[in-house]
Design a protein around this motif. Structure first.
Motif, short mmCIF file in Angstrom:
data_model
loop_
_atom_site.label_atom_id
_atom_site.label_comp_id
_atom_site.label_asym_id
_atom_site.label_seq_id
_atom_site.Cartn_x
_atom_site.Cartn_y
_atom_site.Cartn_z
N PHE A 159 0.83 -1.21 0.00
CA PHE A 159 0.00 0.00 0.00
C PHE A 159 0.87 1.26 0.00
N GLU A 160 1.90 1.26 0.79
CA GLU A 160 2.83 2.38 0.84
C GLU A 160 4.16 1.93 0.24
N PRO A 161 4.66 2.57 -0.79
CA PRO A 161 4.07 3.72 -1.46
C PRO A 161 3.31 3.37 -2.74
N LEU A 162 3.28 2.07 -3.12
CA LEU A 162 2.84 1.71 -4.47
C LEU A 162 1.39 2.09 -4.75
N LEU A 163 0.44 1.54 -4.00
CA LEU A 163 -0.97 1.78 -4.32
C LEU A 163 -1.38 3.22 -4.05
N ARG A 164 -0.86 3.79 -2.98
CA ARG A 164 -1.21 5.19 -2.69
C ARG A 164 -0.73 6.10 -3.81
N GLU A 165 0.50 5.91 -4.27
CA GLU A 165 1.03 6.75 -5.34
C GLU A 165 0.29 6.50 -6.65
N TYR A 166 -0.08 5.25 -6.90
CA TYR A 166 -0.82 4.92 -8.12
C TYR A 166 -2.15 5.66 -8.16
N LEU A 167 -2.89 5.65 -7.06
CA LEU A 167 -4.19 6.33 -7.02
C LEU A 167 -4.03 7.84 -7.13
N HIS A 168 -2.96 8.36 -6.56
CA HIS A 168 -2.70 9.80 -6.66
C HIS A 168 -2.34 10.18 -8.10
N ARG A 169 -1.56 9.35 -8.76
CA ARG A 169 -1.10 9.67 -10.10
C ARG A 169 -2.19 9.48 -11.15
N TYR A 170 -3.08 8.53 -10.92
CA TYR A 170 -4.13 8.22 -11.90
C TYR A 170 -5.50 8.38 -11.24
N PRO A 171 -6.00 9.60 -11.14
CA PRO A 171 -7.24 9.86 -10.40
C PRO A 171 -8.47 9.22 -11.01
N GLN A 172 -8.41 8.81 -12.28
CA GLN A 172 -9.57 8.17 -12.91
C GLN A 172 -9.55 6.65 -12.77
N MET A 173 -8.55 6.12 -12.08
CA MET A 173 -8.48 4.69 -11.83
C MET A 173 -9.02 4.36 -10.45
N ARG A 174 -9.63 3.18 -10.34
CA ARG A 174 -10.08 2.64 -9.06
C ARG A 174 -9.40 1.29 -8.86
N ILE A 175 -9.10 0.96 -7.61
CA ILE A 175 -8.50 -0.34 -7.28
C ILE A 175 -9.48 -1.14 -6.45
N ASP A 176 -9.73 -2.38 -6.90
CA ASP A 176 -10.55 -3.33 -6.17
C ASP A 176 -9.59 -4.41 -5.68
#
Length: 311
Positions: free
Chosen positions: A109-126
């Motif tokens: 989650f830190e830093p990979l998924l948090r940074e991914y969601l910040h960088r790509y605001p139109q993406m959602r992670i399930d």
């Protein structure tokens, strides 16, 4: 023109709009013979003539005109859909479904998924967390996270973390009360915190030295199935734990846990992001893979074991 796979219909519309087999062939990038054969094949299946032909001209029959009027809107919509789905947006959009063990999810989650969601605001992670091994294709996931040794051989695997070690640790209070083991032969005389595996069995400690591997069965005083709870039990002095170095770096640094017999605890490959095949990788997954490479390049896996550390 983006080809939809409905070649005969595309050819029919091209010939109808150009009133020429040769002009339609140039537009579609086909030979005149291929265009003629496509029309002839369609007419044979429909059992109707669509075009009147002569050596000088081509024109729609009445049946052909009615047919073109019906298929033109539908084919235009199919064409738009084909172009939209084949065009990768600059910014990935949609939902990325990932399966991972609970402890691995905490690590990435830190830093990979948090940074991914910040960088790509139109993406959602399930993100689904479960200990059991999952067939990510059969269960509809885009990717999975597992230790390298658990990744199926037919998957593409991308290293997410550096190598890891399982360490034997205990609290200073425990060692003060029970002594410190000098060799693995001393371990059965100690109290242990057992780890319940997803298949129901208790994990036997796997040690190695000088390329000799062996397992040690330390009688558990308590059996747990989550690494975070095992960590807490070890800090409380209940017994010795055999636990991933990822989860206890801070405890080792501040002295709340002490590692013993490290020469018998070799490192092994860490976590992998894995997915099926290299063709047509979804834009959202491709962006995650690129981010994994980017983050790994920021640090040296050979020397920095805190790449994804559990705080």
């Amino acid at each position: 023109m983006h080809r939809t796979g409905l070649t005969e219909l595309e050819v029919t519309l091209a010939v109808a709009s150009r009133s020429s087999f040769r002009a339609a062939a140039r537009e579609l990038g086909m030979s005149a013979t291929a265009v003629s054969n496509a029309i002839a094949g369609l007419e044979a299946r429909l059992n109707v003539r669509l075009f009147n032909r002569s050596t000088r001209s081509v024109s729609l029959t009445d049946a052909g005109r009615r047919y073109v009027e019906r298929i033109a809107p539908a084919l235009a919509e199919i064409q738009r859909a084909s172009e939209e789905i084949s065009t990768q947006p600059e910014t990935p959009t949609g939902t990325l479904r990932i399966n991972a063990p609970p402890e691995s999810a905490l690590l990435i989650f830190e830093p990979l998924l948090r940074e991914y969601l910040h960088r790509y605001p139109q993406m959602r992670i399930d993100l689904t967390t479960e200990a059991r091994m999952v067939d990510i294709v059969a269960e509809g996931y885009d990717a999975g996270i597992r230790l390298a040794e658990s990744v199926p051989q037919d998957m593409i695997a991308v290293p997410v973390t550096p190598p890891v070690r399982m360490l034997i640790v205990g609290s200073p209070e425990y060692f003060a009360a029970h002594g410190t083991p000098a060799t693995p032969d001393d371990l059965p005389n100690h109290q242990a915190i057992g780890m319940r595996m997803s298949h129901g069995g208790i994990y036997h400690w796997e040690l190695e030295r000088h390329q000799q591997k062996f397992t040690v069965n330390v009688p558990p005083r308590i059996v747990l199935n989550e690494m975070r709870v095992i960590r807490q039990a070890a800090r409380s002095g209940i017994g010795l734990a055999f636990i991933s170095s990822w989860f206890i770096e801070q405890d080792l640094a501040n002295g709340s846990l002490v590692s013993v017999l490290e020469q018998w605890c070799p490192s092994f490959e860490g976590l992998r992001l894995y997915y099926p095949g290299r063709r047509h990788v979804p834009a959202g997954l491709k962006a995650l893979i690129e981010l994994v490479h980017e983050i790994r390049d920021r640090k040296s896996p050979a020397t920095d074991m805190s790449f994804f550390s559990q705080q």
